[in-house]
Motif scaffolding. Structure first.
Motif, PDB file in Angstrom:
ATOM      1  N   SER A 134       0.858  -1.178   0.000  1.00  0.00           N
ATOM      2  CA  SER A 134       0.000   0.000   0.000  1.00  0.00           C
ATOM      3  C   SER A 134       0.896   1.230   0.000  1.00  0.00           C
ATOM      4  O   SER A 134       1.909   1.263   0.700  1.00  0.00           O
ATOM      5  CB  SER A 134      -0.884  -0.012   1.249  1.00  0.00           C
ATOM      6  OG  SER A 134      -1.404   1.261   1.522  1.00  0.00           O
ATOM      7  N   ALA A 135       0.533   2.225  -0.766  1.00  0.00           N
ATOM      8  CA  ALA A 135       1.327   3.453  -0.814  1.00  0.00           C
ATOM      9  C   ALA A 135       1.378   4.132   0.551  1.00  0.00           C
ATOM     10  O   ALA A 135       2.374   4.744   0.915  1.00  0.00           O
ATOM     11  CB  ALA A 135       0.747   4.402  -1.851  1.00  0.00           C
ATOM     12  N   ASP A 136       0.317   3.995   1.323  1.00  0.00           N
ATOM     13  CA  ASP A 136       0.237   4.669   2.621  1.00  0.00           C
ATOM     14  C   ASP A 136       0.885   3.882   3.756  1.00  0.00           C
ATOM     15  O   ASP A 136       1.536   4.449   4.616  1.00  0.00           O
ATOM     16  CB  ASP A 136      -1.220   4.951   2.993  1.00  0.00           C
ATOM     17  CG  ASP A 136      -1.887   5.891   2.008  1.00  0.00           C
ATOM     18  OD1 ASP A 136      -1.188   6.740   1.438  1.00  0.00           O
ATOM     19  OD2 ASP A 136      -3.104   5.753   1.792  1.00  0.00           O
ATOM     20  N   ASP A 137       0.685   2.550   3.755  1.00  0.00           N
ATOM     21  CA  ASP A 137       1.079   1.731   4.904  1.00  0.00           C
ATOM     22  C   ASP A 137       2.251   0.787   4.650  1.00  0.00           C
ATOM     23  O   ASP A 137       2.595  -0.003   5.514  1.00  0.00           O
ATOM     24  CB  ASP A 137      -0.122   0.906   5.387  1.00  0.00           C
ATOM     25  CG  ASP A 137      -1.288   1.781   5.801  1.00  0.00           C
ATOM     26  OD1 ASP A 137      -1.052   2.825   6.423  1.00  0.00           O
ATOM     27  OD2 ASP A 137      -2.443   1.409   5.497  1.00  0.00           O
ATOM     28  N   GLY A 138       2.850   0.809   3.470  1.00  0.00           N
ATOM     29  CA  GLY A 138       3.895  -0.160   3.157  1.00  0.00           C
ATOM     30  C   GLY A 138       3.276  -1.513   2.887  1.00  0.00           C
ATOM     31  O   GLY A 138       2.262  -1.610   2.198  1.00  0.00           O
ATOM     32  N   VAL A 139       3.842  -2.578   3.445  1.00  0.00           N
ATOM     33  CA  VAL A 139       3.250  -3.900   3.282  1.00  0.00           C
ATOM     34  C   VAL A 139       2.531  -4.294   4.569  1.00  0.00           C
ATOM     35  O   VAL A 139       3.053  -4.137   5.666  1.00  0.00           O
ATOM     36  CB  VAL A 139       4.299  -4.978   2.900  1.00  0.00           C
ATOM     37  CG1 VAL A 139       4.814  -4.757   1.503  1.00  0.00           C
ATOM     38  CG2 VAL A 139       5.436  -5.012   3.876  1.00  0.00           C
ATOM     39  N   VAL A 140       1.305  -4.753   4.416  1.00  0.00           N
ATOM     40  CA  VAL A 140       0.486  -5.165   5.553  1.00  0.00           C
ATOM     41  C   VAL A 140      -0.262  -6.433   5.185  1.00  0.00           C
ATOM     42  O   VAL A 140      -0.599  -6.657   4.021  1.00  0.00           O
ATOM     43  CB  VAL A 140      -0.520  -4.060   5.960  1.00  0.00           C
ATOM     44  CG1 VAL A 140       0.197  -2.858   6.542  1.00  0.00           C
ATOM     45  CG2 VAL A 140      -1.378  -3.636   4.801  1.00  0.00           C
TER      46      VAL A 140
END
Length: 78
Positions: free
Chosen positions: A23-29
């Motif tokens: 995710s652009a906002d959260d990195g990898v989740v």
């Protein structure tokens, strides 16, 4: 192949690396559900094995605790 005699295979997921998306906002989740993971296995639907995905946790691998694993054990044996 061994017959399951009407039984269903339960698959418990905890999240972890295999369930992550970027995710652009959260990195990898960890975002993928157990159902989504099973659907991504090539040839799985051709096996005609009844599966039940249990989204037990959806956390990063490093965030799993012994309490999570103890709770997983309790869920499996109940």
């Amino acid at each position: 192949m061994r017959q399951l005699n009407g039984r269903t295979v339960a698959v418990f997921t905890l999240g972890g690396t295999i369930a992550t998306t970027s995710s652009a906002d959260d990195g990898v989740v960890p975002t993928l559900s157990g159902k989504e993971l099973l659907e991504g296995v090539p040839g799985m639907s051709a096996l005609s094995v009844p599966l039940r995905a249990n989204d037990f946790r959806r956390v990063a691998s490093a965030s799993l605790t012994l309490a999570d694993l103890d709770a997983l054990h309790a869920a499996i044996v109940s």
